[in-house]
Design a protein around this motif. Structure first.
Motif, PDB file in Angstrom:
ATOM      1  N   HIS A 254      37.659  46.561  43.243  1.00 30.49           N
ATOM      2  CA  HIS A 254      37.652  46.157  41.840  1.00 30.49           C
ATOM      3  C   HIS A 254      39.003  46.493  41.224  1.00 30.49           C
ATOM      4  O   HIS A 254      39.385  47.652  41.159  1.00 30.49           O
ATOM      5  CB  HIS A 254      36.553  46.891  41.066  1.00 30.49           C
ATOM      6  CG  HIS A 254      35.180  46.585  41.554  1.00 30.49           C
ATOM      7  ND1 HIS A 254      34.375  45.674  40.946  1.00 30.49           N
ATOM      8  CD2 HIS A 254      34.477  47.053  42.610  1.00 30.49           C
ATOM      9  CE1 HIS A 254      33.224  45.591  41.586  1.00 30.49           C
ATOM     10  NE2 HIS A 254      33.270  46.425  42.608  1.00 30.49           N
ATOM     11  N   ARG A 255      39.708  45.492  40.751  1.00 29.80           N
ATOM     12  CA  ARG A 255      41.002  45.695  40.105  1.00 29.80           C
ATOM     13  C   ARG A 255      41.073  44.827  38.858  1.00 29.80           C
ATOM     14  O   ARG A 255      41.786  43.841  38.811  1.00 29.80           O
ATOM     15  CB  ARG A 255      42.161  45.350  41.053  1.00 29.80           C
ATOM     16  CG  ARG A 255      42.286  46.241  42.259  1.00 29.80           C
ATOM     17  CD  ARG A 255      42.702  47.655  41.854  1.00 29.80           C
ATOM     18  NE  ARG A 255      42.948  48.490  42.997  1.00 29.80           N
ATOM     19  CZ  ARG A 255      42.052  49.266  43.573  1.00 29.80           C
ATOM     20  NH1 ARG A 255      40.831  49.301  43.116  1.00 29.80           N
ATOM     21  NH2 ARG A 255      42.365  50.017  44.602  1.00 29.80           N
ATOM     22  N   TYR A 256      40.313  45.213  37.848  1.00 30.25           N
ATOM     23  CA  TYR A 256      40.365  44.489  36.581  1.00 30.25           C
ATOM     24  C   TYR A 256      39.890  45.386  35.452  1.00 30.25           C
ATOM     25  O   TYR A 256      39.152  46.341  35.654  1.00 30.25           O
ATOM     26  CB  TYR A 256      39.538  43.201  36.624  1.00 30.25           C
ATOM     27  CG  TYR A 256      38.059  43.399  36.857  1.00 30.25           C
ATOM     28  CD1 TYR A 256      37.192  43.596  35.796  1.00 30.25           C
ATOM     29  CD2 TYR A 256      37.531  43.378  38.129  1.00 30.25           C
ATOM     30  CE1 TYR A 256      35.833  43.769  35.999  1.00 30.25           C
ATOM     31  CE2 TYR A 256      36.191  43.545  38.354  1.00 30.25           C
ATOM     32  CZ  TYR A 256      35.343  43.739  37.284  1.00 30.25           C
ATOM     33  OH  TYR A 256      33.994  43.926  37.504  1.00 30.25           O
ATOM     34  N   ASN A 257      40.344  45.061  34.263  1.00 28.90           N
ATOM     35  CA  ASN A 257      39.961  45.750  33.046  1.00 28.90           C
ATOM     36  C   ASN A 257      38.823  44.951  32.410  1.00 28.90           C
ATOM     37  O   ASN A 257      38.911  43.735  32.264  1.00 28.90           O
ATOM     38  CB  ASN A 257      41.169  45.808  32.107  1.00 28.90           C
ATOM     39  CG  ASN A 257      40.915  46.595  30.857  1.00 28.90           C
ATOM     40  OD1 ASN A 257      39.874  46.474  30.231  1.00 28.90           O
ATOM     41  ND2 ASN A 257      41.879  47.406  30.474  1.00 28.90           N
TER      42      ASN A 257
ATOM     43  N   PHE B 204      42.495  51.420  32.031  1.00 29.09           N
ATOM     44  CA  PHE B 204      43.551  51.060  32.965  1.00 29.09           C
ATOM     45  C   PHE B 204      44.017  49.629  32.745  1.00 29.09           C
ATOM     46  O   PHE B 204      43.239  48.760  32.392  1.00 29.09           O
ATOM     47  CB  PHE B 204      43.069  51.223  34.412  1.00 29.09           C
ATOM     48  CG  PHE B 204      42.946  52.649  34.825  1.00 29.09           C
ATOM     49  CD1 PHE B 204      44.019  53.328  35.371  1.00 29.09           C
ATOM     50  CD2 PHE B 204      41.755  53.330  34.658  1.00 29.09           C
ATOM     51  CE1 PHE B 204      43.909  54.650  35.746  1.00 29.09           C
ATOM     52  CE2 PHE B 204      41.640  54.651  35.026  1.00 29.09           C
ATOM     53  CZ  PHE B 204      42.721  55.314  35.569  1.00 29.09           C
ATOM     54  N   LYS B 205      45.312  49.413  32.970  1.00 29.70           N
ATOM     55  CA  LYS B 205      45.916  48.081  32.920  1.00 29.70           C
ATOM     56  C   LYS B 205      46.243  47.661  34.346  1.00 29.70           C
ATOM     57  O   LYS B 205      46.548  48.504  35.188  1.00 29.70           O
ATOM     58  CB  LYS B 205      47.217  48.107  32.116  1.00 29.70           C
ATOM     59  CG  LYS B 205      47.037  48.001  30.637  1.00 29.70           C
ATOM     60  CD  LYS B 205      48.333  48.112  29.879  1.00 29.70           C
ATOM     61  CE  LYS B 205      49.422  47.209  30.377  1.00 29.70           C
ATOM     62  NZ  LYS B 205      50.641  47.256  29.577  1.00 29.70           N
TER      63      LYS B 205
ATOM     64  N   SER C  71      45.133  41.339  29.914  1.00 31.11           N
ATOM     65  CA  SER C  71      45.201  41.196  28.461  1.00 31.11           C
ATOM     66  C   SER C  71      43.866  41.600  27.852  1.00 31.11           C
ATOM     67  O   SER C  71      42.838  41.608  28.526  1.00 31.11           O
ATOM     68  CB  SER C  71      45.525  39.749  28.084  1.00 31.11           C
ATOM     69  OG  SER C  71      44.520  38.884  28.569  1.00 31.11           O
ATOM     70  N   THR C  72      43.896  41.951  26.584  1.00 33.16           N
ATOM     71  CA  THR C  72      42.667  42.325  25.883  1.00 33.16           C
ATOM     72  C   THR C  72      42.625  41.604  24.544  1.00 33.16           C
ATOM     73  O   THR C  72      43.648  41.244  23.990  1.00 33.16           O
ATOM     74  CB  THR C  72      42.600  43.845  25.635  1.00 33.16           C
ATOM     75  OG1 THR C  72      43.737  44.234  24.875  1.00 33.16           O
ATOM     76  CG2 THR C  72      42.564  44.619  26.933  1.00 33.16           C
TER      77      THR C  72
ATOM     78  N   LEU D 102      37.987  44.733  29.450  1.00 28.84           N
ATOM     79  CA  LEU D 102      38.356  44.152  28.160  1.00 28.84           C
ATOM     80  C   LEU D 102      39.114  42.837  28.308  1.00 28.84           C
ATOM     81  O   LEU D 102      39.324  42.143  27.323  1.00 28.84           O
ATOM     82  CB  LEU D 102      39.213  45.140  27.359  1.00 28.84           C
ATOM     83  CG  LEU D 102      38.576  46.477  27.030  1.00 28.84           C
ATOM     84  CD1 LEU D 102      39.530  47.318  26.195  1.00 28.84           C
ATOM     85  CD2 LEU D 102      37.261  46.313  26.333  1.00 28.84           C
ATOM     86  N   ASP D 103      39.507  42.509  29.515  1.00 21.44           N
ATOM     87  CA  ASP D 103      40.249  41.275  29.767  1.00 21.44           C
ATOM     88  C   ASP D 103      39.323  40.071  29.580  1.00 21.44           C
ATOM     89  O   ASP D 103      38.223  40.026  30.123  1.00 21.44           O
ATOM     90  CB  ASP D 103      40.809  41.297  31.187  1.00 21.44           C
ATOM     91  CG  ASP D 103      41.880  40.267  31.430  1.00 21.44           C
ATOM     92  OD1 ASP D 103      41.962  39.295  30.652  1.00 21.44           O
ATOM     93  OD2 ASP D 103      42.633  40.432  32.400  1.00 21.44           O
ATOM     94  N   ASN D 104      39.780  39.090  28.823  1.00 20.04           N
ATOM     95  CA  ASN D 104      38.983  37.877  28.549  1.00 20.04           C
ATOM     96  C   ASN D 104      38.923  36.909  29.721  1.00 20.04           C
ATOM     97  O   ASN D 104      38.055  36.055  29.768  1.00 20.04           O
ATOM     98  CB  ASN D 104      39.579  37.131  27.349  1.00 20.04           C
ATOM     99  CG  ASN D 104      38.858  37.472  26.080  1.00 20.04           C
ATOM    100  OD1 ASN D 104      37.842  38.144  26.084  1.00 20.04           O
ATOM    101  ND2 ASN D 104      39.390  37.003  24.973  1.00 20.04           N
ATOM    102  N   ASN D 105      39.859  37.007  30.637  1.00 18.59           N
ATOM    103  CA  ASN D 105      39.900  36.077  31.759  1.00 18.59           C
ATOM    104  C   ASN D 105      38.672  36.262  32.655  1.00 18.59           C
ATOM    105  O   ASN D 105      38.119  37.349  32.742  1.00 18.59           O
ATOM    106  CB  ASN D 105      41.169  36.300  32.591  1.00 18.59           C
ATOM    107  CG  ASN D 105      42.398  35.886  31.843  1.00 18.59           C
ATOM    108  OD1 ASN D 105      42.456  34.807  31.284  1.00 18.59           O
ATOM    109  ND2 ASN D 105      43.400  36.763  31.829  1.00 18.59           N
ATOM    110  N   PRO D 106      38.257  35.190  33.345  1.00 19.52           N
ATOM    111  CA  PRO D 106      37.099  35.312  34.239  1.00 19.52           C
ATOM    112  C   PRO D 106      37.434  36.096  35.504  1.00 19.52           C
ATOM    113  O   PRO D 106      38.598  36.206  35.890  1.00 19.52           O
ATOM    114  CB  PRO D 106      36.747  33.862  34.573  1.00 19.52           C
ATOM    115  CG  PRO D 106      37.996  33.101  34.332  1.00 19.52           C
ATOM    116  CD  PRO D 106      38.755  33.826  33.265  1.00 19.52           C
TER     117      PRO D 106
END
Length: 168
Positions: free
Chosen positions: A119-122, A64-65, A10-11, A124-128
């Protein structure tokens, strides 16, 4: 394969603004290099190269998502999609998990013998950031999967492997 839980990256609006400003600044660098090319009639390979590296880094971290899918047969799938035509999956056999944590602390995990990080994350994602350490290959080398997910996803993962969770 029956799914237990699925979650997409999510962003938030604030981080999208930050990414847009960064892309605008990278665009300004390209304009600057273009103007230098017009004035001197010489190609500045270092400048152009750095601009393309920054653009590639921006695309890698923002464009990327990621979809995390937890299956009943003790597998985790991370689906990467972006740029309209790229879609790849990465599977982790959760039976080979050494440990996982709900927050990634670089100084703590630097002391371990993790051979490489995936590494598999965006950004812009708010999650830690989370970390899942597992063995892979015939030599059972340690690898770390860095990903971002909600607390609900970590809760589902803990239900699958309660003895592997490390509280930091």
């Amino acid at each position: 394969m029956e799914e237990i839980y699925r979650e997409e990256s999510s962003t938030c609006f604030e981080r999208k603004i930050f990414a847009a400003v960064a892309l605008l600044l990278i665009g300004c660098l390209f304009v600057y290099e273009w103007q230098g090319l017009q004035e001197t009639k010489r190609l500045n390979l270092l400048g152009w190269g750095m601009d393309f590296v920054l653009l590639a880094l921006w695309v890698w971290r923002v464009a990327f998502k990621y979809t995390l899918i937890l299956y009943k047969d003790k597998r985790l799938e991370v689906v990467t999609s972006g740029l309209g035509f790229i879609k790849r999956s990465y599977f982790v056999d959760l039976t080979r998990t050494e440990s996982f944590t709900d927050k990634y602390v670089k100084s703590f995990f630097r002391k371990t013998k993790i051979s490489h990080y995936i590494h598999r994350y965006n950004s812009l994602d708010n999650n830690p950031q989370r970390l899942l350490v597992f063995t892979e290959g015939k030599k059972n080398k340690l690898a770390g999967l860095l990903f971002k997910c909600s607390d609900k996803f970590i809760h589902q993962l803990r239900r699958q492997m309660p003895d592997k969770f490390i509280q930091l």
